[in-house]
Design an enzyme around this catalytic site. Structure first.
Site, PDB file in Angstrom:
ATOM      1  N   LYS A   1       0.809  -1.233   0.000  1.00 28.97           N
ATOM      2  CA  LYS A   1       0.000   0.000   0.000  1.00 28.97           C
ATOM      3  C   LYS A   1       0.838   1.277   0.000  1.00 28.97           C
ATOM      4  CE  LYS A   1      -0.749   0.209   4.962  1.00 28.97           C
ATOM      5  NZ  LYS A   1      -1.372  -0.576   6.032  1.00 28.97           N
TER       6      LYS A   1
ATOM      7  N   ARG B   1      -7.399  -0.748  17.054  1.00 28.41           N
ATOM      8  CA  ARG B   1      -7.865  -0.525  15.699  1.00 28.41           C
ATOM      9  C   ARG B   1      -8.723  -1.742  15.387  1.00 28.41           C
ATOM     10  NH1 ARG B   1      -4.029   0.625  10.508  1.00 28.41           N
ATOM     11  NH2 ARG B   1      -4.265  -1.629  10.298  1.00 28.41           N
TER      12      ARG B   1
HETATM   13  C1  LIG Z   1      -0.289  -1.207   6.609  1.00 35.70           C
HETATM   14  C2  LIG Z   1      -0.441  -2.477   7.298  1.00 35.70           C
HETATM   15  C3  LIG Z   1       0.690  -3.283   7.528  1.00 35.70           C
HETATM   16  C4  LIG Z   1       2.097  -2.861   7.136  1.00 35.70           C
HETATM   17  O1  LIG Z   1       2.629  -1.978   8.081  1.00 35.70           O
HETATM   18  P1  LIG Z   1       4.172  -1.528   8.020  1.00 35.70           P
HETATM   19  O2  LIG Z   1       4.386  -0.796   9.280  1.00 35.70           O
HETATM   20  O3  LIG Z   1       4.326  -0.695   6.805  1.00 35.70           O
HETATM   21  O4  LIG Z   1       4.989  -2.752   7.951  1.00 35.70           O
HETATM   22  C5  LIG Z   1       0.489  -4.497   8.150  1.00 35.70           C
HETATM   23  N1  LIG Z   1      -0.739  -4.904   8.536  1.00 35.70           N
HETATM   24  C6  LIG Z   1      -1.847  -4.159   8.340  1.00 35.70           C
HETATM   25  C7  LIG Z   1      -3.167  -4.672   8.795  1.00 35.70           C
HETATM   26  C8  LIG Z   1      -1.737  -2.923   7.711  1.00 35.70           C
HETATM   27  O5  LIG Z   1      -2.832  -2.190   7.521  1.00 35.70           O
END
Ligand SMILES: *Cc1c(COP(=O)(O)O)cnc(C)c1O
Length: 361
Positions: A38, A132
Site C-alpha cells: 500500500k 484498531r
Molecule cells: C499497513 C499495514 C501493515 C504494514 O505496516 P508496516 O508498518 O508498513 O509494515 C500491516 N498490517 C496491516 C493490517 C496494515 O494495515
C-alpha cells in the site's frame, strides 16, 4: 538532457535487496513475510522487486490495488488487509486471503465465494490492545464457532495489528497472548491455524529480542522493506537500504533574505500564526515542491539543509551551508507518509534508477 522535476527516484535493486535480507532474517526462525504494497500503491515494478527478493505473498489494504496488480501480471498470493462488506464480491474474486473481524462481512464473503464457486480464505484479526481492528479475545471462540459454520469460508489463521492507532508495542506479553489464543482455538475446535500473523514493521524489536517467538509464523511488512526501518522508533535495520526512494525537486529562487518577516503578522496559508527566530540575513532557496505534492513534514534534505517551512507549492530551505542556484536540483529522503503522498501525486514523476545508495551498518 536533464530529467523531469519533481521526480521520485526509485531503486528497485535496493528494494529487492531489502526484501531478500528480511525474508532471510525472519525466515531463519520460521517467519514468512507478506510484502505490503500500500505504501507504493501497488506499483508493479516495485512489487515485482519484492517478489524477486523472495517474497511470495503480497498484501494491500485496497482491493482495487490488488485487482490492478493481478491485471499487471504479478504472480503471488494476494492478501487483503482491510475488508469492507460492500466489496465482498471483488474480495473473493481478487484476493486469495482477507483479514476479517465481522460476522456480517464473513457471511457476505461466503455467499459470493459460493456464487463464484470458490472457497475464500480468512485470517481472523484479534484485538490485542491497540484498538484498531480486531475481535475481542473474549468473543473469539463464539466468532470462530460461527465462522466455521459458513460453507465457503476457510479460517486459515489468526492475526493482530499493533502500533498503529494506540501505539502499543509488540512485546513478549502480547505476542505470547496471541500464541495462547491460537493454541486454545486449535484445542477447542480441533483444526490447525496455519498462519499466525503477529504484526507489521513495528515487530522488529520484539523479534530481535525474543528468545521464544511462540506460534508467530508470519509478519506483514511494508515500511521495513521500502524504507529499511523498523516502525517503533524508525531505527534503520542493519544491512538494509534506507534511501531506496529519493525525491528530487528544483530550486526556483535563491536569495539572501532576512530571517524575520516584516509587517504585522496574521495567519499563514494554513491558518497558523507563525513565529520566527532572528538569525540575521542568510541564504534561502525556494523549491518547487509543496503540500499539494507531498507531506512536506515527512521530508528531510539529503544534504542536511534545514527546511524552514512549506506552503501548497513551495518549500523554503536555509541553504547557508550549501549554496544553491536557480535551476539546481535538491534531494529529499521520505518517511512513510511522505512516500505515500508522493506516490499519489500526479505532479511527481516516478523514475527507476540504479544507484549505489547508503546501507545501514
Ligand atoms: C499497513 C499495514 C501493515 C504494514 O505496516 P508496516 O508498518 O508498513 O509494515 C500491516 N498490517 C496491516 C493490517 C496494515 O494495515
Amino acid at each position: 538532457m536533464k530529467s523531469v522535476l519533481p521526480r521520485l527516484e526509485i531503486s528497485l535493486s535496493q528494494i529487492r535487496h531489502n526484501a531478500q535480507v528480511l525474508s532471510k532474517l525472519y525466515g531463519k526462525r520460521g517467519i514468512s513475510i507478506m510484502g505490503v504494497s500500500k505504501g507504493v500503491l501497488g506499483e508493479p515494478s516495485i512489487i515485482n522487486a519484492m517478489i524477486q527478493g523472495g517474497i511470495h505473498s503480497i498484501a494491500d489494504s485496497r482491493i482495487e490495488t490488488i485487482e490492478m496488480m493481478k491485471n499487471a501480471g504479478l504472480s503471488a498470493q494476494f492478501v487483503l488487509l482491510r475488508t469492507a462488506l460492500s466489496q465482498a464480491e471483488s474480495v473473493v474474486q481478487y484476493a486469495d486471503i482477507s483479514l476479517n473481524t465481522e460476522m456480517a462481512t464473513l457471511k457476505r464473503l461466503s455467499y459470493y465465494a459460493r456464487a463464484h464457486n470458490t472457497i475464500h480464505q480468512v485470517i481472523v484479526m484479534v484485538e490485542m490492545g491497540d484498538l484498531r481492528e480486531g475481535v475481542l479475545p473474549g468473543d473469539l471462540f463464539r466468532f470462530i464457532r460461527q465462522a466455521r459454520l459458513l460453507s465457503h469460508i476457510n479460517i486459515v489463521g489468526l492475526g493482530c495489528n499493533l502500533a498503529c492507532y494506540g501505539g502499543v508495542k509488540p512485546d513478549h506479553k502480547n505476542m505470547h497472548e496471541l500464541s495462547n489464543l491460537v493454541a486454545a482455538i486449535e484445542q477447542e475446535f480441533q483444526f490447525k491455524l496455519e498462519i499466525v500473523s503477529g504484526g507489521n514493521s513495528a515487530n522488529y524489536e520484539w523479534f530481535h529480542h525474543a528468545e521464544d517467538i511462540g506460534r508467530v509464523n508470519n509478519l506483514r511488512l511494508g515500511e521495513s522493506i521500502l524504507l529499511g526501518r523498523e516502525a517503533l522508533n524508525r531505527t534503520a535495520i542493519p544491512g538494509l537500504y534506507t534511501q531506496a526512494f529519493q525525491l528530487v525537486a528544483e530550486v526556483i529562487e535563491a536569495k539572501q533574505k532576512p530571517s524575520l518577516p516584516s509587517g504585522d503578522i496574521g495567519q499563514d496559508a494554513f491558518g497558523n500564526v507563525p513565529r520566527f527566530r532572528d538569525r540575521g540575513v542568510g541564504q534561502r532557496s525556494l523549491v518547487a515542491l509543496g503540500r499539494q505534492d507531498v507531506l512536506t513534514s515527512g521530508l528531510r534534505s539529503a544534504d542536511a539543509l534545514e527546511i524552514l517551512g512549506s506552503s501548497s507549492d513551495h518549500i523554503i530551505l536555509d541553504s547557508n551551508s550549501h549554496p544553491l542556484r536557480v535551476g539546481d536540483e535538491v534531494n529529499f529522503t521520505l518517511n512513510y507518509g511522505a512516500l505515500l503522498a508522493a506516490m499519489t501525486s500526479p505532479f511527481i514523476k516516478k523514475q527507476f534508477v540504479a544507484n549505489a545508495g547508503y546501507m545501514a551498518a
